[in-house]
Design a protein around this motif. Structure first.
Motif, short mmCIF file in Angstrom:
data_model
loop_
_atom_site.label_atom_id
_atom_site.label_comp_id
_atom_site.label_asym_id
_atom_site.label_seq_id
_atom_site.Cartn_x
_atom_site.Cartn_y
_atom_site.Cartn_z
N SER A 185 0.80 -1.21 0.00
CA SER A 185 0.00 0.00 0.00
C SER A 185 0.84 1.27 0.00
O SER A 185 0.34 2.35 -0.30
N SER A 186 2.12 1.15 0.33
CA SER A 186 2.99 2.33 0.33
C SER A 186 3.38 2.70 -1.09
O SER A 186 3.50 1.84 -1.96
N ARG A 187 3.58 3.98 -1.33
CA ARG A 187 3.93 4.46 -2.66
C ARG A 187 5.38 4.14 -2.98
O ARG A 187 6.27 4.26 -2.13
N THR A 188 5.61 3.71 -4.21
CA THR A 188 6.97 3.42 -4.66
C THR A 188 7.60 4.68 -5.22
O THR A 188 6.94 5.47 -5.91
N ARG A 189 8.84 4.86 -4.94
CA ARG A 189 9.56 6.04 -5.39
C ARG A 189 10.33 5.71 -6.67
O ARG A 189 11.02 4.69 -6.76
N THR A 190 10.20 6.56 -7.66
CA THR A 190 10.87 6.39 -8.94
C THR A 190 12.13 7.25 -8.97
O THR A 190 12.10 8.42 -8.56
N SER A 191 13.19 6.68 -9.46
CA SER A 191 14.44 7.41 -9.53
C SER A 191 14.36 8.52 -10.57
O SER A 191 13.70 8.40 -11.61
#
Length: 412
Positions: free
Chosen positions: A47-53
């Motif tokens: 459920s946590s947002r993924t961070r994009t490089s």
């Protein structure tokens, strides 16, 4: 025996103490569900947002110019190794039998399939008329395909124009009509041609053998078109309403290079890995990505003052590039990222006036207007300022140095 029982008792005590410790800790924290099963932990993590490089690959790779691209292709072709996949021509008889049974053949796989399908066309030419369509050619249209089919005796009507799809479908729906073998190379390159073929594929006397090259090519066909089959339901009165393909899929991996299929590709439109890729207009040689050749063509047609102004901007940009930090210079590979190396309009006007290139604002903007129209100079409003305009040349340092050297050589 006693030792084993003691060990089991010890293990159970440890588990009990561990569980008691967990719940005691949860009671002190006021959290009853502090101990979560594996599936709860999974959903909590998902459920946590993924961070994009932010390290985009297109900003790290320098775009290739047409000259660099052609040189790289020439060098690669010398050292290239093309694996050979053996093919048995005895498959032609099986393919011809499948066409007789009412199927149309669609060949997929890695590698060019053009030579094998051309050989198959020669094999079936003894059984009927053959028409070959190179769908990979950018100028091939449905009218061209119909004009090729019109060469079959009896298809062409009294008019001199190419027959329509209705006329072709109606003619080959007759019981006494000849057989037509339609060979289509790279059908997925022309969706319009694929839709037109769907109106002919279910005709009992039209047999189609086509090839596809792209992974998403099956998306061109709907489920109903794929499930359609030739049969007695084909009506000559409403021939074009019988839409479908009746494909029988064959893996024809050859690993052969796409030499003929890529002959008509516009290699000058290749802009490397630039994220802001623009469509190249072949009628305008300097549209899209700016290259040294395009810049030289434009500079050869401008006045001497315009050339001096371009050299002035280039010299200032190269000076800023030399004085900038090494890390900043290495990160500015994209031509559109050269804005920070440019100069403001006010600074350019001062330099142009001192060099007697333009003595007023109107003359300077007239010279800059021609460069902007051809993409030689980029401009943008500098953020955080009161409308100050930044000017720069969208070329990397090494290419800009080479272009300035060519200008100086022509001037001498």
């Amino acid at each position: 025996m006693d030792s084993d029982e003691g060990s089991e008792l010890y293990a159970s005590d440890a588990e009990h103490n561990y569980a008691t410790g967990i719940f005691k800790e949860s009671e002190t924290d006021g959290l009853i569900d502090s101990y979560k099963p594996s599936f709860d932990a999974y959903f909590t993590h998902a459920s946590s947002r993924t961070r994009t490089s932010t390290n985009v690959f297109s900003q790290r790779v320098a775009p290739l110019s047409p000259e660099e691209h052609n040189a790289a292709l020439a060098q690669a072709s010398v050292h290239a190794y093309t694996p050979k996949v053996s093919f048995d021509s005895s498959s032609f008889k099986r393919w011809a039998r499948e066409l007789d049974e009412g199927f149309n053949l669609l060949f997929y796989g890695l590698g060019s399939k053009r030579s094998i399908l051309n050989d198959f066309a020669k094999h079936v030419s003894r059984r009927g008329h053959v028409a070959v369509v190179n769908a990979f050619h950018p100028s091939v249209t449905v009218r061209d395909m119909l004009a090729s089919i019109a060469r079959v005796p009896g298809v062409q009507s009294t008019s001199t124009s190419a027959p329509t799809l209705e006329r072709v479908a109606e003619y080959f729906a007759g019981s006494d009509s000849p057989h037509l073998f339609l060979i289509v190379h790279s059908l997925d390159r022309s969706p319009k041609l694929a839709r037109a073929i769907s109106s002919l594929a279910l005709s009992p006397h039209i047999h189609i053998a086509a090839s596809i090259d792209r992974l998403n090519a099956p998306l061109l066909f709907s489920a109903s078109q794929l499930a359609a089959r030739k049969g007695s339901s084909f009506s000559s009165d409403r021939a074009t309403k019988n839409v479908g393909y009746g494909w029988l899929w064959h893996d024809l991996t050859t690993l052969a290079p796409y030499t003929s299929e890529l002959t008509f590709a516009d290699r000058t439109s290749i802009s490397g890995a630039s994220s802001s890729r623009a469509r190249v207009d072949i009628t305008n040689p300097v549209s899209g990505l700016l290259t040294e050749t395009a810049a030289m063509h434009v500079l050869a047609a401008v006045t001497a003052k315009a050339k001096k102004l371009f050299s002035l901007i280039a010299a200032k940009q190269l000076e800023n590039a030399d004085s900038s930090d090494v890390s900043e210079a290495n990160s500015a590979h994209n031509p559109n990222d050269q804005q920070h190396l440019g100069l403001t309009y006010d600074a350019l006007f001062t330099l142009a006036r001192d060099a007697f290139i333009a003595t007023n604002d109107t003359a300077l903007r007239a010279l800059l207007g021609e460069f902007r129209d051809h993409g030689l100079v980029g401009s943008a409003v500098q953020p955080g300022t009161s409308g100050s305009e930044m000017l720069w040349i969208p070329l990397r340092k090494e290419r800009l140095s080479k272009l300035v050297g060519n200008l100086d050589g022509d001037a001498t």
